[in-house]
Design a protein around this motif. Structure first.
Motif, mmCIF file in Angstrom:
data_model
loop_
_atom_site.group_PDB
_atom_site.id
_atom_site.type_symbol
_atom_site.label_atom_id
_atom_site.label_comp_id
_atom_site.label_asym_id
_atom_site.label_seq_id
_atom_site.Cartn_x
_atom_site.Cartn_y
_atom_site.Cartn_z
ATOM 1 N N PHE A 191 0.879 -1.236 0.044
ATOM 2 C CA PHE A 191 0.005 -0.066 -0.134
ATOM 3 C C PHE A 191 0.850 1.247 -0.136
ATOM 4 N N ASN A 192 1.978 1.086 0.482
ATOM 5 C CA ASN A 192 2.915 2.369 0.457
ATOM 6 C C ASN A 192 3.289 2.787 -1.039
ATOM 7 N N LEU A 193 3.518 1.501 -1.539
ATOM 8 C CA LEU A 193 3.948 1.828 -3.311
ATOM 9 C C LEU A 193 2.784 2.428 -3.909
ATOM 10 N N LEU A 194 1.522 1.866 -3.589
ATOM 11 C CA LEU A 194 0.521 2.215 -4.429
ATOM 12 C C LEU A 194 0.297 3.795 -3.963
ATOM 13 N N ASP A 195 0.057 4.119 -2.811
ATOM 14 C CA ASP A 195 0.154 5.540 -2.187
ATOM 15 C C ASP A 195 1.001 6.389 -3.195
ATOM 16 N N GLU A 196 2.350 6.105 -3.265
ATOM 17 C CA GLU A 196 3.350 6.862 -3.897
ATOM 18 C C GLU A 196 2.937 6.929 -5.497
ATOM 19 N N LEU A 197 2.511 5.837 -6.016
ATOM 20 C CA LEU A 197 2.137 5.866 -7.291
ATOM 21 C C LEU A 197 1.098 6.693 -7.469
ATOM 22 N N GLY A 198 0.115 7.124 -6.703
ATOM 23 C CA GLY A 198 -0.906 7.847 -6.787
ATOM 24 C C GLY A 198 -0.261 9.320 -6.885
ATOM 25 N N LYS A 199 0.793 9.444 -6.617
ATOM 26 C CA LYS A 199 1.270 11.060 -7.088
ATOM 27 C C LYS A 199 1.829 11.200 -8.145
ATOM 28 N N VAL A 200 2.298 10.361 -9.336
ATOM 29 C CA VAL A 200 3.059 10.546 -10.319
ATOM 30 C C VAL A 200 1.710 10.446 -11.536
ATOM 31 N N ASP A 201 2.161 11.075 -12.599
ATOM 32 C CA ASP A 201 1.222 11.426 -13.582
ATOM 33 C C ASP A 201 1.661 10.556 -14.855
ATOM 34 N N LYS A 202 2.001 9.412 -14.615
ATOM 35 C CA LYS A 202 2.231 8.318 -15.568
ATOM 36 C C LYS A 202 1.321 7.158 -15.299
ATOM 37 N N ALA A 203 1.133 6.512 -16.157
ATOM 38 C CA ALA A 203 0.242 5.327 -16.052
ATOM 39 C C ALA A 203 0.847 4.007 -15.154
ATOM 40 N N VAL A 204 -0.028 3.555 -14.577
ATOM 41 C CA VAL A 204 0.238 2.348 -13.483
ATOM 42 C C VAL A 204 -0.391 0.965 -13.996
ATOM 43 N N MET A 205 0.381 0.008 -14.148
ATOM 44 C CA MET A 205 -0.530 -1.272 -14.265
ATOM 45 C C MET A 205 -0.218 -2.206 -13.296
ATOM 46 N N ILE A 206 -1.318 -2.485 -12.584
ATOM 47 C CA ILE A 206 -1.272 -3.323 -11.328
ATOM 48 C C ILE A 206 -1.588 -4.873 -11.577
ATOM 49 N N LYS A 207 -0.753 -5.651 -11.192
ATOM 50 C CA LYS A 207 -1.103 -7.033 -11.315
ATOM 51 C C LYS A 207 -1.924 -7.532 -10.411
ATOM 52 N N ARG A 208 -2.488 -8.503 -10.558
ATOM 53 C CA ARG A 208 -3.511 -9.239 -9.535
ATOM 54 C C ARG A 208 -2.461 -10.076 -8.640
ATOM 55 N N GLY A 227 -5.101 8.580 -4.564
ATOM 56 C CA GLY A 227 -3.904 9.087 -4.269
ATOM 57 C C GLY A 227 -3.617 10.115 -5.385
ATOM 58 N N GLY A 228 -4.528 10.314 -6.311
ATOM 59 C CA GLY A 228 -4.325 11.423 -7.466
ATOM 60 C C GLY A 228 -4.272 10.626 -8.869
ATOM 61 N N ASN A 229 -3.960 9.448 -8.916
ATOM 62 C CA ASN A 229 -3.646 8.976 -10.273
ATOM 63 C C ASN A 229 -4.579 8.218 -10.929
ATOM 64 N N GLU A 230 -5.224 8.634 -11.966
ATOM 65 C CA GLU A 230 -6.388 7.957 -12.657
ATOM 66 C C GLU A 230 -6.022 7.141 -13.629
ATOM 67 N N LYS A 231 -4.752 7.269 -14.114
ATOM 68 C CA LYS A 231 -4.064 6.518 -15.257
ATOM 69 C C LYS A 231 -3.911 5.045 -14.934
ATOM 70 N N LEU A 232 -4.697 4.279 -14.635
ATOM 71 C CA LEU A 232 -4.427 2.931 -14.412
ATOM 72 C C LEU A 232 -4.852 1.809 -15.348
ATOM 73 N N ILE A 233 -4.181 0.657 -15.027
ATOM 74 C CA ILE A 233 -4.793 -0.661 -15.931
ATOM 75 C C ILE A 233 -4.748 -1.667 -14.832
ATOM 76 N N LEU A 234 -5.573 -2.672 -14.958
ATOM 77 C CA LEU A 234 -5.695 -3.913 -14.414
ATOM 78 C C LEU A 234 -4.787 -4.960 -15.171
ATOM 79 N N CYS A 235 -4.379 -5.806 -14.409
ATOM 80 C CA CYS A 235 -3.828 -7.115 -15.235
ATOM 81 C C CYS A 235 -4.170 -8.490 -14.536
ATOM 82 N N GLU A 236 -4.675 -9.381 -15.277
ATOM 83 C CA GLU A 236 -4.926 -10.746 -14.580
ATOM 84 C C GLU A 236 -3.817 -11.558 -15.247
ATOM 85 N N ARG A 237 -3.040 -11.950 -14.048
ATOM 86 C CA ARG A 237 -1.759 -12.819 -14.488
ATOM 87 C C ARG A 237 -1.627 -14.164 -13.851
ATOM 88 N N GLY A 238 -3.122 -14.596 -13.504
ATOM 89 C CA GLY A 238 -2.911 -16.003 -12.918
ATOM 90 C C GLY A 238 -2.919 -15.834 -11.440
#
Ligand code: PEP
Ligand code: MN
Length: 339
Positions: A191-208, A227-238
């Motif tokens: 969650f600390n990493l996710l919080d910090e990625l909320g502060k950047v303006d580049k896309a984030v892909m989160i793997k399950r 955290g402020g970043n709407e540029k999100l992608i979800l990834c199903e990886r098993g």
């Protein structure tokens, strides 16, 4: 509830709004993203939505009862489109193809993969420079220098970079060189990493997460969004199941479910999903048919020589064929009137 604010809301209007929402027994959190400002109200009491909705400074108000709110489709029916620049998008209605090695290994390897991408009209390349390895003695990546080298070669070719960030301290140093920060399965609930990625303006892909539920993946995305970043992608990886015949169990079910629950694009990773090279193409195409907006898979000039995950990595000829099939199946999918 999600309250979308007018861009020109005055501080007095906002104060009044927060007071009213608190007054009906809801806890409020303010969220500011690059695209808009919101007030999230958390509570269970019934209330008359019109009483809040008519207050000054509000653009719209939505009742979202799910645990995750901002990533829910209940308030934003329009799918989120990720614009990476130069005409490269990850979005509903298009098919993103992302390929590359598990690990970035050398300048020569980068050049070969970049050429392979260019030859096949693939605009996004994956590869790890910081590798999460089960064994501490395994190859752990070329680090930031590898990323800089990769960026200099890829940007010349118009190829976008998707690479894993493992810890908060790497976010800033990586920033000039990445297009999509990948959050790996093992970090899905960091969650600390996710919080910090909320502060950047580049896309984030989160793997399950390896044993993460669909809901947990959405909650992880909620961290970044709130955290402020709407540029999100979800990834199903098993996910890990009791099955041992494959590396993981690619949960194809998750794809239509995520698409139905969230406005975020969904990518499928058949390489980690099944972990067996010969079956990666089938699972990639199954993922496309299940509704994915993109496929990310591993490729290498000589998979047997890859520093990591060679057993699930395609060679360039296989990758070229798969990329074409992915597009073909995607075009076919559009003609099916799926419910
Ligand atoms: C990878 O993409 O190479 C990787 C390590 O993926 P995951 O986090 O899904 O295991
Ligand atoms: Mn890998």
């Amino acid at each position: 509830m999600i309250i979308q604010l007018q861009p020109d809301i005055s501080s007095k209007q906002k104060e009044n709004l927060i007071e009213k929402v608190n007054g009906i027994g809801y806890k409020t959190t303010e969220v500011k993203t690059q695209l808009g400002d919101y007030i999230i109200g958390i509570g269970k009491k019934e209330f008359d939505i019109r009483k809040i909705g008519q207050l000054d400074g509000i653009r719209d108000i939505h009742i979202v009862s799910d645990e995750y709110k901002l990533v829910s489709k209940k308030w934003k029916a329009k799918p989120t489109s990720i614009d990476l620049g130069d005409g490269v998008f990850i979005k509903d209605g298009e098919m993103a193809v992302i390929t590359g090695p598990c690990s970035i290994e050398s300048e020569e390897q980068i050049r070969k993969v970049v050429d392979h991408c260019v030859e096949n009209g693939i605009r996004m390349m994956r590869g790890g420079v910081f590798k999460p390895r089960t064994s501490p003695y395994a190859f752990r990546g070329m680090g930031i220098e590898g990323l800089k080298l990769w960026h200099s070669i890829a940007s010349d070719a118009g190829i976008k970079i998707v690479t894993e960030v493992m810890q908060t301290s790497q976010i800033e140093e990586m920033y000039p060189y990445v297009d999509i920060y990948q959050v790996g399965a093992r970090n899905s609930q960091n969650f600390n990493l996710l919080d910090e990625l909320g502060k950047v303006d580049k896309a984030v892909m989160i793997k399950r997460g390896i044993s993460g539920t669909i809901e947990e993946l959405l909650q992880s995305a909620e961290y970044v969004f709130s955290g402020g970043n709407e540029k999100l992608i979800l990834c199903e990886r098993g996910i890990r199941t009791y099955e041992k015949a494959s590396r993981n169990t690619l949960d194809l079910n998750a794809i239509p479910i995520l698409k139905a629950k969230s406005h975020l694009p969904v990518i499928v990773d058949p390489s980690h999903g099944i972990g067996i090279r010969a079956y990666v193409p089938q699972m990639a195409l199954a993922g496309v048919m299940a509704g994915a907006d993109g496929v990310i898979y591993e490729s290498h000039e000589i998979p047997e020589k890859a520093y990591s995950d060679g057993q699930q990595t395609l060679d360039f000829a296989q990758s070229a064929r798969l990329a074409a099939w992915i597009r073909e199946i995607f075009d076919k999918r559009k003609t099916f009137d799926l419910l």
